[in-house]
Write a protein that holds these residues in place. Sequence first.
Motif, PDB file in Angstrom:
ATOM      1  N   LYS A 189       0.867  -1.208   0.214  1.00  0.00           N
ATOM      2  CA  LYS A 189       0.194   0.096  -0.147  1.00  0.00           C
ATOM      3  C   LYS A 189       0.952   0.885  -0.370  1.00  0.00           C
ATOM      4  O   LYS A 189       0.660   2.419  -1.024  1.00  0.00           O
ATOM      5  CB  LYS A 189      -1.189   0.211   1.807  1.00  0.00           C
ATOM      6  N   ALA A 190       2.065   1.419   0.640  1.00  0.00           N
ATOM      7  CA  ALA A 190       3.108   2.506   0.586  1.00  0.00           C
ATOM      8  C   ALA A 190       3.106   2.555  -0.885  1.00  0.00           C
ATOM      9  O   ALA A 190       3.623   3.984  -0.885  1.00  0.00           O
ATOM     10  CB  ALA A 190       3.983   2.200   1.897  1.00  0.00           C
ATOM     11  N   TYR A 191       3.787   1.405  -1.186  1.00  0.00           N
ATOM     12  CA  TYR A 191       3.932   1.837  -2.457  1.00  0.00           C
ATOM     13  C   TYR A 191       3.178   1.785  -3.684  1.00  0.00           C
ATOM     14  O   TYR A 191       3.757   3.080  -4.225  1.00  0.00           O
ATOM     15  CB  TYR A 191       5.308   0.435  -3.462  1.00  0.00           C
ATOM     16  N   GLU A 192       1.927   1.673  -3.273  1.00  0.00           N
ATOM     17  CA  GLU A 192       0.683   2.170  -4.529  1.00  0.00           C
ATOM     18  C   GLU A 192       0.591   3.515  -4.382  1.00  0.00           C
ATOM     19  O   GLU A 192       0.730   4.302  -5.247  1.00  0.00           O
ATOM     20  CB  GLU A 192      -0.187   1.248  -3.626  1.00  0.00           C
ATOM     21  N   LEU A 193       0.675   3.994  -2.958  1.00  0.00           N
ATOM     22  CA  LEU A 193       0.764   5.474  -2.454  1.00  0.00           C
ATOM     23  C   LEU A 193       1.764   6.151  -3.336  1.00  0.00           C
ATOM     24  O   LEU A 193       0.957   8.122  -3.795  1.00  0.00           O
ATOM     25  CB  LEU A 193       0.220   5.550  -1.022  1.00  0.00           C
ATOM     26  N   SER A 194       2.782   6.114  -2.904  1.00  0.00           N
ATOM     27  CA  SER A 194       4.006   6.707  -3.932  1.00  0.00           C
ATOM     28  C   SER A 194       3.797   7.184  -4.971  1.00  0.00           C
ATOM     29  O   SER A 194       4.077   7.762  -5.719  1.00  0.00           O
ATOM     30  CB  SER A 194       5.260   6.496  -3.432  1.00  0.00           C
ATOM     31  N   VAL A 195       3.565   5.813  -5.531  1.00  0.00           N
ATOM     32  CA  VAL A 195       3.594   5.930  -7.318  1.00  0.00           C
ATOM     33  C   VAL A 195       2.226   6.804  -7.792  1.00  0.00           C
ATOM     34  O   VAL A 195       2.450   7.575  -8.829  1.00  0.00           O
ATOM     35  CB  VAL A 195       3.673   4.419  -7.709  1.00  0.00           C
ATOM     36  N   VAL A 198       6.920   8.639   0.497  1.00  0.00           N
ATOM     37  CA  VAL A 198       6.536   7.931   1.223  1.00  0.00           C
ATOM     38  C   VAL A 198       7.645   6.941   2.537  1.00  0.00           C
ATOM     39  O   VAL A 198       8.171   6.640   1.615  1.00  0.00           O
ATOM     40  CB  VAL A 198       5.370   7.075   0.668  1.00  0.00           C
ATOM     41  N   ALA A 199       7.861   7.141   3.458  1.00  0.00           N
ATOM     42  CA  ALA A 199       8.069   6.156   4.168  1.00  0.00           C
ATOM     43  C   ALA A 199       8.252   5.507   5.402  1.00  0.00           C
ATOM     44  O   ALA A 199       6.804   5.974   6.028  1.00  0.00           O
ATOM     45  CB  ALA A 199       9.820   6.455   4.691  1.00  0.00           C
ATOM     46  N   VAL A 200       8.144   4.144   4.840  1.00  0.00           N
ATOM     47  CA  VAL A 200       7.604   3.223   6.098  1.00  0.00           C
ATOM     48  C   VAL A 200       8.366   2.122   6.784  1.00  0.00           C
ATOM     49  O   VAL A 200       9.190   1.294   6.166  1.00  0.00           O
ATOM     50  CB  VAL A 200       6.678   2.240   5.720  1.00  0.00           C
ATOM     51  N   ILE A 201       8.652   2.067   7.843  1.00  0.00           N
ATOM     52  CA  ILE A 201       9.622   1.516   8.864  1.00  0.00           C
ATOM     53  C   ILE A 201       8.964   0.133  10.134  1.00  0.00           C
ATOM     54  O   ILE A 201       8.093   1.348  10.938  1.00  0.00           O
ATOM     55  CB  ILE A 201      11.034   2.139   9.830  1.00  0.00           C
ATOM     56  N   VAL A 202       8.933  -1.140   9.818  1.00  0.00           N
ATOM     57  CA  VAL A 202       8.449  -2.035  10.687  1.00  0.00           C
ATOM     58  C   VAL A 202       9.848  -2.824  11.599  1.00  0.00           C
ATOM     59  O   VAL A 202      10.532  -3.243  10.836  1.00  0.00           O
ATOM     60  CB  VAL A 202       7.337  -2.954  10.094  1.00  0.00           C
ATOM     61  N   PHE A 203       9.435  -3.081  12.503  1.00  0.00           N
ATOM     62  CA  PHE A 203      10.299  -3.837  13.235  1.00  0.00           C
ATOM     63  C   PHE A 203       9.854  -5.041  13.610  1.00  0.00           C
ATOM     64  O   PHE A 203       8.427  -5.421  14.152  1.00  0.00           O
ATOM     65  CB  PHE A 203      10.499  -2.856  14.569  1.00  0.00           C
ATOM     66  N   SER A 204      10.208  -6.441  13.176  1.00  0.00           N
ATOM     67  CA  SER A 204       9.683  -7.499  13.717  1.00  0.00           C
ATOM     68  C   SER A 204       9.231  -7.885  15.323  1.00  0.00           C
ATOM     69  O   SER A 204      10.143  -6.970  15.873  1.00  0.00           O
ATOM     70  CB  SER A 204       9.763  -8.965  12.275  1.00  0.00           C
ATOM     71  N   PRO A 205       8.735  -8.602  15.881  1.00  0.00           N
ATOM     72  CA  PRO A 205       8.655  -8.939  17.350  1.00  0.00           C
ATOM     73  C   PRO A 205      10.370  -9.382  17.681  1.00  0.00           C
ATOM     74  O   PRO A 205      10.312  -8.927  18.912  1.00  0.00           O
ATOM     75  CB  PRO A 205       7.478  -9.660  17.819  1.00  0.00           C
ATOM     76  N   GLU A 264      11.543  -2.462   5.394  1.00  0.00           N
ATOM     77  CA  GLU A 264      11.558  -0.686   4.946  1.00  0.00           C
ATOM     78  C   GLU A 264      11.091  -0.588   3.152  1.00  0.00           C
ATOM     79  O   GLU A 264      11.679  -1.407   2.942  1.00  0.00           O
ATOM     80  CB  GLU A 264      12.339   0.342   5.824  1.00  0.00           C
ATOM     81  N   PHE A 265      10.466   0.372   3.444  1.00  0.00           N
ATOM     82  CA  PHE A 265       9.846   0.923   2.402  1.00  0.00           C
ATOM     83  C   PHE A 265      10.576   2.642   1.964  1.00  0.00           C
ATOM     84  O   PHE A 265       9.525   2.739   3.312  1.00  0.00           O
ATOM     85  CB  PHE A 265       8.270   0.532   2.080  1.00  0.00           C
ATOM     86  N   SER A 266      10.617   2.906   1.131  1.00  0.00           N
ATOM     87  CA  SER A 266      11.238   4.429   0.754  1.00  0.00           C
ATOM     88  C   SER A 266      10.380   4.601  -0.409  1.00  0.00           C
ATOM     89  O   SER A 266      11.558   4.072  -1.515  1.00  0.00           O
ATOM     90  CB  SER A 266      12.170   5.530   1.833  1.00  0.00           C
ATOM     91  N   SER A 267       9.909   6.081  -0.682  1.00  0.00           N
ATOM     92  CA  SER A 267       9.786   6.259  -2.329  1.00  0.00           C
ATOM     93  C   SER A 267      10.778   6.770  -2.449  1.00  0.00           C
ATOM     94  O   SER A 267      11.351   7.314  -3.908  1.00  0.00           O
ATOM     95  CB  SER A 267       8.830   7.248  -2.425  1.00  0.00           C
TER      96      SER A 267
END
Length: 164
Positions: free
Chosen positions: A31-37, A43-50, A56-59
């Motif tokens: 969804k972050a990729y779709e929003l950026s395109v 857009v930048a998304v950072i996620v840490f797993s448990p 991470e994703f960044s445009s």
Amino acid sequence: MVRGKTEMRRIENAASRQVTFSKRRNGLLKKAYELSVLCDAEVAVIVFSPRGKLYEFSSSSVERTIDRYKMHTKDANIMDKGTDSDMQQYVLTEQIAQLKDKVRVLLDENAKLHRECHIEPQLQLASTRDVGPKNHGNKEITEVETELVFPKGKTPKSYVGGNH
């Protein structure tokens, strides 16, 4: 097959929790990729797993987006503080004007009552003069001076002692 509404609480089963994390993480990054395109958004998304693994994703660049975020929030905080100060100054100035009007109305009413009763005023407010604004740094302070005038032959002691 109809999907049921998922209750928002921690999934107790570790295997189910891991599967859900992977699917939702991938969906979020997609969804972050779709929003950026689609919207040409940064857009930048950072996620840490448990377990502490980074996803991470960044445009453009995560670091650049974070720097931009920091600058934006810093500017917003500065503007908010300035606006609060300006707003307080506007409110205080308005309150001072209202109080000055109230003093004028009360003095007029007092003089009217004295005239109606044919009584010479014992004490009167001789003057209320606005000394004017004084700047102290970025704050403006307005001072007002007042003075009491006693009738001839009367002193403050004569009022306290009861000789009137």
